[in-house]
Design a protein around this motif. Structure first.
Motif, PDB file in Angstrom:
ATOM      1  N   PRO A 195       0.830  -1.207   0.000  1.00  8.41           N
ATOM      2  CA  PRO A 195       0.000   0.000   0.000  1.00  8.41           C
ATOM      3  C   PRO A 195       0.861   1.252   0.000  1.00  8.41           C
ATOM      4  N   ASP A 196       0.256   2.368  -0.299  1.00 11.48           N
ATOM      5  CA  ASP A 196       0.966   3.646  -0.224  1.00 11.48           C
ATOM      6  C   ASP A 196       1.105   4.060   1.240  1.00 11.48           C
ATOM      7  N   PHE A 197       2.245   4.659   1.566  1.00  7.96           N
ATOM      8  CA  PHE A 197       2.478   5.174   2.911  1.00  7.96           C
ATOM      9  C   PHE A 197       2.765   6.675   2.797  1.00  7.96           C
ATOM     10  N   SER A 198       2.360   7.419   3.816  1.00  2.20           N
ATOM     11  CA  SER A 198       2.498   8.877   3.750  1.00  2.20           C
ATOM     12  C   SER A 198       3.954   9.322   3.711  1.00  2.20           C
ATOM     13  N   SER A 199       4.863   8.480   4.194  1.00  4.32           N
ATOM     14  CA  SER A 199       6.285   8.843   4.204  1.00  4.32           C
ATOM     15  C   SER A 199       6.978   8.519   2.882  1.00  4.32           C
ATOM     16  N   ASP A 200       6.234   7.940   1.926  1.00  3.65           N
ATOM     17  CA  ASP A 200       6.840   7.543   0.651  1.00  3.65           C
ATOM     18  C   ASP A 200       7.102   8.752  -0.259  1.00  3.65           C
ATOM     19  N   HIS A 201       8.289   8.775  -0.831  1.00  2.00           N
ATOM     20  CA  HIS A 201       8.645   9.704  -1.911  1.00  2.00           C
ATOM     21  C   HIS A 201       9.362   8.849  -2.952  1.00  2.00           C
ATOM     22  N   LEU A 202       8.628   7.914  -3.540  1.00  2.29           N
ATOM     23  CA  LEU A 202       9.251   6.834  -4.297  1.00  2.29           C
ATOM     24  C   LEU A 202       9.595   7.227  -5.726  1.00  2.29           C
ATOM     25  N   ASP A 203      10.777   6.813  -6.135  1.00  2.99           N
ATOM     26  CA  ASP A 203      11.226   6.929  -7.514  1.00  2.99           C
ATOM     27  C   ASP A 203      10.892   5.606  -8.193  1.00  2.99           C
ATOM     28  N   THR A 204       9.910   5.618  -9.093  1.00  6.72           N
ATOM     29  CA  THR A 204       9.453   4.368  -9.701  1.00  6.72           C
ATOM     30  C   THR A 204      10.535   3.712 -10.544  1.00  6.72           C
ATOM     31  N   LEU A 417       4.183   3.172  11.953  1.00  2.00           N
ATOM     32  CA  LEU A 417       5.228   4.186  11.852  1.00  2.00           C
ATOM     33  C   LEU A 417       4.708   5.423  11.128  1.00  2.00           C
ATOM     34  N   ASP A 418       3.885   5.199  10.131  1.00  2.52           N
ATOM     35  CA  ASP A 418       3.311   6.291   9.347  1.00  2.52           C
ATOM     36  C   ASP A 418       2.470   7.226  10.210  1.00  2.52           C
ATOM     37  N   ARG A 419       1.891   6.675  11.271  1.00  2.00           N
ATOM     38  CA  ARG A 419       0.937   7.451  12.067  1.00  2.00           C
ATOM     39  C   ARG A 419       1.582   8.261  13.192  1.00  2.00           C
ATOM     40  N   GLY A 420       2.887   8.121  13.402  1.00  2.00           N
ATOM     41  CA  GLY A 420       3.422   8.919  14.510  1.00  2.00           C
ATOM     42  C   GLY A 420       4.831   8.596  14.950  1.00  2.00           C
ATOM     43  N   ASP A 421       5.658   8.081  14.082  1.00  2.00           N
ATOM     44  CA  ASP A 421       7.037   7.784  14.437  1.00  2.00           C
ATOM     45  C   ASP A 421       7.855   9.075  14.449  1.00  2.00           C
ATOM     46  N   ALA A 422       8.517   9.358  15.573  1.00  2.00           N
ATOM     47  CA  ALA A 422       9.322  10.572  15.684  1.00  2.00           C
ATOM     48  C   ALA A 422      10.488  10.574  14.708  1.00  2.00           C
ATOM     49  N   LEU A 423      10.908   9.382  14.272  1.00  2.00           N
ATOM     50  CA  LEU A 423      12.037   9.288  13.353  1.00  2.00           C
ATOM     51  C   LEU A 423      11.669   9.711  11.935  1.00  2.00           C
ATOM     52  N   ARG A 428      13.576   9.513   4.640  1.00  2.00           N
ATOM     53  CA  ARG A 428      12.678   9.596   3.496  1.00  2.00           C
ATOM     54  C   ARG A 428      12.776   8.286   2.706  1.00  2.00           C
ATOM     55  N   HIS A 429      11.643   7.626   2.495  1.00  2.00           N
ATOM     56  CA  HIS A 429      11.597   6.390   1.715  1.00  2.00           C
ATOM     57  C   HIS A 429      11.590   6.760   0.232  1.00  2.00           C
ATOM     58  N   GLU A 430      12.677   6.408  -0.489  1.00  2.00           N
ATOM     59  CA  GLU A 430      12.844   6.874  -1.859  1.00  2.00           C
ATOM     60  C   GLU A 430      12.662   5.787  -2.916  1.00  2.00           C
ATOM     61  N   ALA A 431      12.709   4.524  -2.530  1.00  2.00           N
ATOM     62  CA  ALA A 431      12.511   3.420  -3.485  1.00  2.00           C
ATOM     63  C   ALA A 431      11.975   2.226  -2.717  1.00  2.00           C
ATOM     64  N   SER A 432      11.256   1.357  -3.427  1.00  2.00           N
ATOM     65  CA  SER A 432      10.610   0.241  -2.745  1.00  2.00           C
ATOM     66  C   SER A 432      10.446  -0.939  -3.693  1.00  2.00           C
ATOM     67  N   GLY A 433      10.493  -2.127  -3.145  1.00  2.00           N
ATOM     68  CA  GLY A 433      10.245  -3.331  -3.926  1.00  2.00           C
ATOM     69  C   GLY A 433       9.814  -4.470  -3.023  1.00  2.00           C
ATOM     70  N   LEU A 434       9.028  -5.356  -3.563  1.00  2.00           N
ATOM     71  CA  LEU A 434       8.586  -6.561  -2.853  1.00  2.00           C
ATOM     72  C   LEU A 434       8.835  -7.743  -3.782  1.00  2.00           C
ATOM     73  N   PHE A 435       9.507  -8.779  -3.254  1.00  2.00           N
ATOM     74  CA  PHE A 435       9.915  -9.898  -4.094  1.00  2.00           C
ATOM     75  C   PHE A 435       9.647 -11.230  -3.401  1.00  2.00           C
ATOM     76  N   ALA A 436       9.163 -12.182  -4.197  1.00  2.00           N
ATOM     77  CA  ALA A 436       8.978 -13.559  -3.728  1.00  2.00           C
ATOM     78  C   ALA A 436      10.288 -14.307  -3.943  1.00  2.00           C
ATOM     79  N   VAL A 437      10.864 -14.810  -2.869  1.00  2.00           N
ATOM     80  CA  VAL A 437      12.160 -15.488  -2.920  1.00  2.00           C
ATOM     81  C   VAL A 437      11.918 -16.966  -2.640  1.00  2.00           C
ATOM     82  N   PRO A 438      11.954 -17.826  -3.663  1.00  2.00           N
ATOM     83  CA  PRO A 438      11.634 -19.239  -3.450  1.00  2.00           C
ATOM     84  C   PRO A 438      12.664 -19.923  -2.561  1.00  2.00           C
ATOM     85  N   GLY A 439      12.328 -21.125  -2.136  1.00  2.00           N
ATOM     86  CA  GLY A 439      13.238 -21.898  -1.307  1.00  2.00           C
ATOM     87  C   GLY A 439      14.530 -22.215  -2.040  1.00  2.00           C
TER      88      GLY A 439
END
Length: 454
Positions: A195-204, A417-423, A428-439
């Motif tokens: 999902p999208d997060f408010s802290s995202d500034h992603l470079d596609t 974290l999006d809702r109130g992390d002091a950090l 700044r989250h600048e890139a993101s990926g999700l990957f399925a890594v088989p056994g």
């Protein structure tokens, strides 16, 4: 960044607690000597083989005596090292991780000193058969290089003098891979886009990808050698989408095993799940009965490039930095007292009645018991890619976390974290990926074979 620590494993890649990587008891597998000399002097330290006194001789002496040298002992160590007689490779370079196993390498092994993360997109017109051939080539090359051997063809000789140096090469599939290979029906539901997060500034252009490769080693040249071999093996089957380079503290640089520090100077990774935990496997790896079947013993990797706004962070006082994190900077202990491993007292108050660990402290928000038990195994690299035009450092964390299901691991924690992390105001989250890594691949198999030939 989350409130977890890096697990320690033995030099063969098997997990153990509170251990540091130990020198191997046997010489590392040597690269083929046809047309080249047998391994002799230092590569891990970058010293020429003709140097009178090499780092390898120093490390070999240290390995033989059980001595671990820090900065204070370096001069003494060099003075004591033999100057002429070559010694066998018994240092960090001898450590070897097996390519074959229940799980792919590079997940539970200790963090490595150097890392490269790459994503590829299949070339136009390439499909399932081309992807299978590519994974077959990649797997064969990974097996050879992790054993300390030369690449199967066109070896660059970059790492000709080095041992395996705990090299690991890990492969994964992105969401788009399945439609490009006609395997939509085999795409795991856990691979649905984050999902999208408010802290995202992603470079596609630096996010996602059809295929993902993680390379790690305790020697920079060994890691680069693997990087070049993987890129050359790609041929015309795929094109590079993005590449990120990272680093960690070199194993043995501290007098005793410690949790890593990040570029903010904070101990980063306390409370990571440990392989000895009774529920470790079920939290990190897909079970035998998982869906789809080809993901059995695999895991899901969330990869985030998190830029640290270091100029702003370093303006804070030590007290303010510790309140943002919720832990002492010196030793990682909770602000309520104790040691790094002391359970954090979230209810403890100061004399004025305020909470010792603020409600917005990063360590409070990321605790598994504050997130319905959500857990993930962190295994990150720091990065520094130079400076912006105004002198701002382009530096931070290549965040990698592993879990059996990212919708129950990464996502709920990141939402909190999006809702109130002091950090959050210092990163700044600048890139993101999700990957399925088989056994892991069995002997004679290549990674992903059960998917691509099933």
């Amino acid at each position: 960044m989350t409130e977890q620590s890096t697990p320690e494993t033995s030099s063969d890649g098997l997990p153990s607690q509170n251990s540091t990587r130990r020198p191997a008891t046997k010489d590392a597998p040597k690269r083929p000597t046809s047309g080249r000399n047998a391994p002799e002097d230092d590569v891990a330290g970058g010293v020429a083989a003709t140097a009178a006194i090499s780092r390898r001789r120093l490390l070999g002496t240290a390995g033989a005596t059980g001595l671990v040298l820090g900065a204070a002992g370096a001069a003494t160590g060099y003075a004591a090292a033999p100057s002429d007689k070559a010694v066998p490779l018994t240092s960090l370079g001898a450590s070897r991780v097996s390519f074959h196993g229940r799980h792919q390498p590079g997940i539970v092994a200790p963090a490595q000193a150097r890392g490269h993360l790459l994503a590829f997109d299949l070339a136009a017109g390439a499909g399932r058969s081309q992807a299978a051939a590519l994974l077959r080539r990649w797997s064969a090359t990974a097996e050879r290089l992790m054993a300390g051997e030369a690449a199967g063809h066109d070896d660059t000789d970059v790492a000709r003098d080095a041992g395996p140096s705990s090299l690991t090469i890990t492969f994964g599939f992105g969401h788009s891979f399945f439609s490009r290979t006609g395997l939509d029906g085999q795409r795991p539901s856990a691979l649905d886009p984050l999902p999208d997060f408010s802290s995202d500034h992603l470079d596609t252009s630096r996010s996602n990808g059809d295929l993902w490769v993680q390379i790690g080693a305790d020697d920079a040249l060994v890691a680069f050698h693997a990087l070049r071999a993987i890129q050359k093996d790609t041929g015309g089957a795929a094109r590079l989408r993005w590449q990120m380079n990272g680093f960690n503290r070199t194993p043995g640089a501290t007098a005793r095993p410690t949790t890593a520090r990040n570029l903010m100077g904070q101990i980063d990774g306390t409370r990571n799940p440990k392989p000895a935990d009774t529920d470790f496997e079920q939290r990190i790896f897909v079970p035998d009965s998982g869906d789809p079947a080809w993901m059995a013993h695999g895991s899901y990797a969330v990869v985030r490039r998190i830029r640290m706004l270091l100029d702003d962070w370093e303006k804070l006082s030590l007290k303010a930095q510790e309140e943002v994190i919720g832990r002492r900077k010196s030793d990682g202990a909770p602000l309520g007292g104790g040691t790094e491993t002391t359970t954090m007292d979230l209810e403890k108050t100061a004399a004025d009645g305020t909470l010792v660990v603020p409600l917005s402290a990063h360590a409070r928000i990321t605790r598994p018991d504050q997130n319905g038990g959500a857990a993930m195994l962190r295994r990150a690299f720091s990065f520094h890619d130079g400076f912006d035009g105004d002198g701002t450092p382009d530096a931070g964390l290549l965040f990698i976390c592993w879990q059996a299901d990212p919708l129950r691991g990464f996502v709920p924690v990141q939402r909190r974290l999006d809702r109130g992390d002091a950090l959050s105001q210092y990163i700044r989250h600048e890139a993101s990926g999700l990957f399925a890594v088989p056994g892991g691949a069995a002997p004679g198999e290549y990674v992903g074979q059960r998917l691509l030939e099933g």
